[in-house]
Scaffold this motif. Structure first.
Motif: not given
Length: 545
Positions: A206, A233, A258, A261
Motif C-alpha cells: 500500500g 500509490e 497484498l 494493498k
C-alpha cells in the motif's frame, strides 16, 4: 492550564513543531498557546492548503501532520483534502474550532455537526465535551492516526472548552496504544511455506510503503525474502507510469502478497487476467473489512487472509525465514519496473517541446541536486513527471485522483526538510488551484522550484472528450494562452521565467535556482499536450482511471 494550553502542550509532547493553519475566531486561543509552546504556525491563504500541507508533512517526515482550521466554512473548506490524505494513508490531525458546548442547540454562530461531515473521511472524528479530556483526546487520536492503516483524524474543539480553566496542571501519562496482534505460529508457517515454494513471488504494498521512512525496511525485506516489493500509490494502478510494465510483471507472478494493498480498481478488482490463473494470493491487512472484501472478490483463488500490520508480519517472517535465491526473477522484476518503452510514441509538432523532453531536463537537475524531493501533480503531465523524474523522496497527487495540491506539498516539504532541493512539476490547470500559496512560500521563506507544463488545456478531459465524443464536441477543456504563470509568481514575490525549449529550462534551473534560495522559482514551460505514457504490457491493463 487553560483548555487551549492543554491541547498545545499535548501536541508538543508528540513532537509537533509546525502547524498549518488559516486563522479564525474559534481557534485564536490555540494560536495564543502556540506562542508560549514555541510551535510554528504556517499561515496559508486557503483552508484546503493547510490540510494538503499537513498531508505532505506526514508523507515526508513519517510523523503526524497537523492542520488547524476555524469553524463553519473554515472546516468545510478543508474537507476535500482529507479524502486525499485518507487515500494516501497519511497520519494527519485536523483540529477545528467549534461553537461552544454551552450554546449547543441554540443556533450558535457557525454551529454544525462537524464530526458528521468528517467521519466518512477519517479514522476517527471526535468532539470532546469537557476541558479535562482535551489532552487525552489529543493523545488518543494521534495514536489512531499513526497505527496501521495510517490515516487522518479530526478533533472538533468547542470554544468554551479552550478558554476555560481545566483544573489540570500536569499532563496525564500517555496510554500506550494497542498494537495489532502478530501472526500466529500457524499463520507465519503457512506464509513462509507459500513464499518458500514460489518461483516468482511478488509483494504489492500500500501507499505507506512508498514513504521515505519505509525505504530501509522495504530494502531489507526484499533481500531477506528474495522477492520484489512494489508500493502502489497511484490511481492509474496497473498503468502507473512510474511502475513501468507492472501489469506484465503481475501477470507472471505465481504468488502475490497484498501487504496493505487494498484489492480495488487499481488492480482491476483482481479479475482475470490481472493475476495469473494459477497464482496463489495472500492478503495481509490490519482492517477486517479489507480482508472480508478480498475473500468475497477472490474466492478460491485466495490462499489466506491474515489480519496483522503487514510490515510487522513480513519483518517477523524475514527474521525467521530462509528463502531460496531468486536472482533471475528479481532482475526480471527490476527490468519490468524500469521499462519506459512507449509503443507508437507520439512525436511533437516541429518546434514544440514534448513532456518527456521537459521531464528529462528536470531529472538531470534533480540528479545533481542536494537531497532532492520530487512533487508530481496533475493529470496527463503529472504522469509524465512520475514516469521520467525520480528522487529519494516523492509526493504525488495520490490514490484519490485529486489534483491541485502540488504547490502546497512543495511548501510543506521544504519546511520539513529545509536543506532539501524541492522540485514540483504540475500542469497549467493544476497550478491554478492553490497558486496564491506562492505568497505563503515567500512569507515562510520556503523556496522550491515549480515547473509548470503548460499545454493550454485540461488535457486529461480533452483526451477523454476527443476519444469519446470527437473533436467537434470538446467543451470546457481550453485554458487561456494569455495566462502568464511566471509573471503571476513574480507579482507574489517569487522569481519567474518563461521557457519553450529544454535548453532554456536547463539554463533557468542552473542560473535562477541559485538566486532563489529564499523564494520560489516558477518556470512556465510551453509543451505539446500528450496523453500520459503507458508502457508495454500495461497497455492491455484494465483501469477506470
Amino acid at each position: 492550564m487553560l483548555g487551549s494550553q492543554l491541547v498545545i502542550t499535548a501536541l508538543k509532547r508528540h513532537h509537533v513543531t509546525t502547524i498549518f493553519s488559516l486563522s479564525g475566531n474559534q481557534i485564536m486561543p490555540l494560536y495564543d498557546a502556540c506562542i508560549d509552546a514555541g510551535i510554528r504556525i504556517v499561515h496559508v491563504r486557503h483552508e484546503a492548503a493547510a490540510v494538503f500541507m499537513a498531508d505532505a508533512w506526514a508523507q515526508v517526515t513519517g510523523e503526524i501532520g497537523v492542520a488547524m482550521l476555524t469553524a463553519g466554512p473554515g472546516i468545510t473548506n478543508g474537507v476535500a483534502p482529507l479524502y486525499s490524505a485518507a487515500q494516501a494513508e497519511s497520519p494527519v490531525l485536523l483540529i477545528s474550532g467549534d461553537s461552544s458546548t454551552a450554546e449547543d442547540g441554540l443556533g450558535a454562530f457557525q454551529e454544525m455537526d462537524q464530526t458528521a461531515i468528517t467521519s466518512p473521511l477519517t479514522k476517527i472524528s471526535y468532539r470532546p465535551t469537557s476541558a479535562a479530556e482535551l489532552a487525552r483526546c489529543v493523545d488518543e487520536v494521534i495514536s489512531i492516526a499513526l497505527n496501521p492503516r495510517r490515516g487522518p483524524v479530526h478533533l472538533a474543539l468547542p470554544f468554551d472548552l479552550l478558554t476555560q480553566e481545566s483544573g489540570i496542571h500536569r499532563l496525564p501519562d500517555v496510554t500506550p496504544s494497542l498494537a495489532l496482534p502478530s501472526l500466529s505460529t500457524l499463520d507465519q508457517t503457512a506464509l513462509h511455506d507459500v513464499l518458500a515454494n514460489a518461483e516468482r513471488p511478488l509483494i504489492l504494498a500500500g501507499p505507506t510503503w512508498a514513504r521515505a521512512h519505509m525505504h530501509a525496511t522495504r530494502s531489507k525485506l526484499e533481500t531477506a525474502l528474495q522477492l520484489p516489493i512494489v508500493p502502489m500509490e497511484s490511481p492509474r494502478g496497473l498503468k502507473d507510469p512510474s511502475c513501468g510494465d507492472l501489469a506484465g510483471l503481475i501477470a507472471q507472478a505465481d504468488v502475490i502478497v497484498l501487504a496493505g494493498k487494498v484489492l480495488d480498481f487499481t488492480l482491476a478488482f483482481g479479475r482475470n487476467p490481472t493475476f495469473h490463473a494459477d497464482a496463489r494470493i495472500v492478503v495481509i491487512d490490519p482492517d477486517t473489512h479489507v480482508l472480508d472484501r478480498s475473500r468475497r472478490m477472490l474466492g478460491t483463488r485466495l490462499h489466506s487472509a491474515l489480519q496483522s500490520d503487514p510490515a510487522m508480519a513480513l519483518q517477523a517472517l524475514g527474521e525467521a525465514s530462509l528463502q531460496p535465491k531468486r536472482a533471475d526473477w528479481i532482475r526480471q522484476a527490476s527490468d519490468s519496473l524500469a521499462s519506459r518503452a512507449i509503443p507508437n510514441a507520439v512525436r511533437p509538432p516541429f518546434g514544440a517541446l514534448s513532456p518527456q523532453a521537459l521531464c528529462e531536463a528536470v531529472q538531470e537537475f534533480l540528479g545533481g541536486a542536494n537531497d532532492p524531493i520530487l512533487i508530481c501533480d496533475g493529470g496527463e503531465f503529472g504522469q509524465w513527471a512520475q514516469a521520467f523524474c525520480n528522487a529519494p523522496i516523492r509526493v504525488i497527487n495520490g490514490m484519490s485522483g485529486a489534483i491541485g495540491g502540488g504547490i502546497c506539498y512543495a511548501i510543506a516539504a521544504k519546511i520539513a526538510r529545509p536543506q532539501s532541493t524541492v522540485v514540483a512539476l504540475m500542469g497549467d490547470g493544476t497550478s491554478g488551484f492553490h497558486f496564491m500559496e506562492m505568497d505563503t512560500a515567500v512569507r515562510e521563506q520556503a523556496s522550491f522550484v515549480a515547473i509548470i507544463g503548460n499545454d493550454l488545456r485540461w488535457n486529461a478531459e480533452h483526451l477523454i472528450q476527443m476519444r469519446t465524443y470527437g473533436k467537434e464536441r470538446l467543451l470546457g477543456c481550453e485554458l487561456a494562452e494569455s495566462a502568464r504563470y511566471h509573471e503571476a509568481a513574480t507579482a507574489l514575490g517569487a522569481l519567474g521565467a518563461n521557457a519553450h525549449t529544454a535548453a532554456e529550462v536547463t539554463h533557468f534551473l542552473r542560473t535562477l535556482h541559485e538566486a532563489s534560495k529564499a523564494v520560489p522559482l516558477c518556470i512556465n514551460v510551453a509543451i505539446d499536450g500528450q496523453a500520459a505514457p503507458v508502457f508495454s504490457g500495461s497497455l492491455n491493463a484494465s483501469s477506470s482511471h
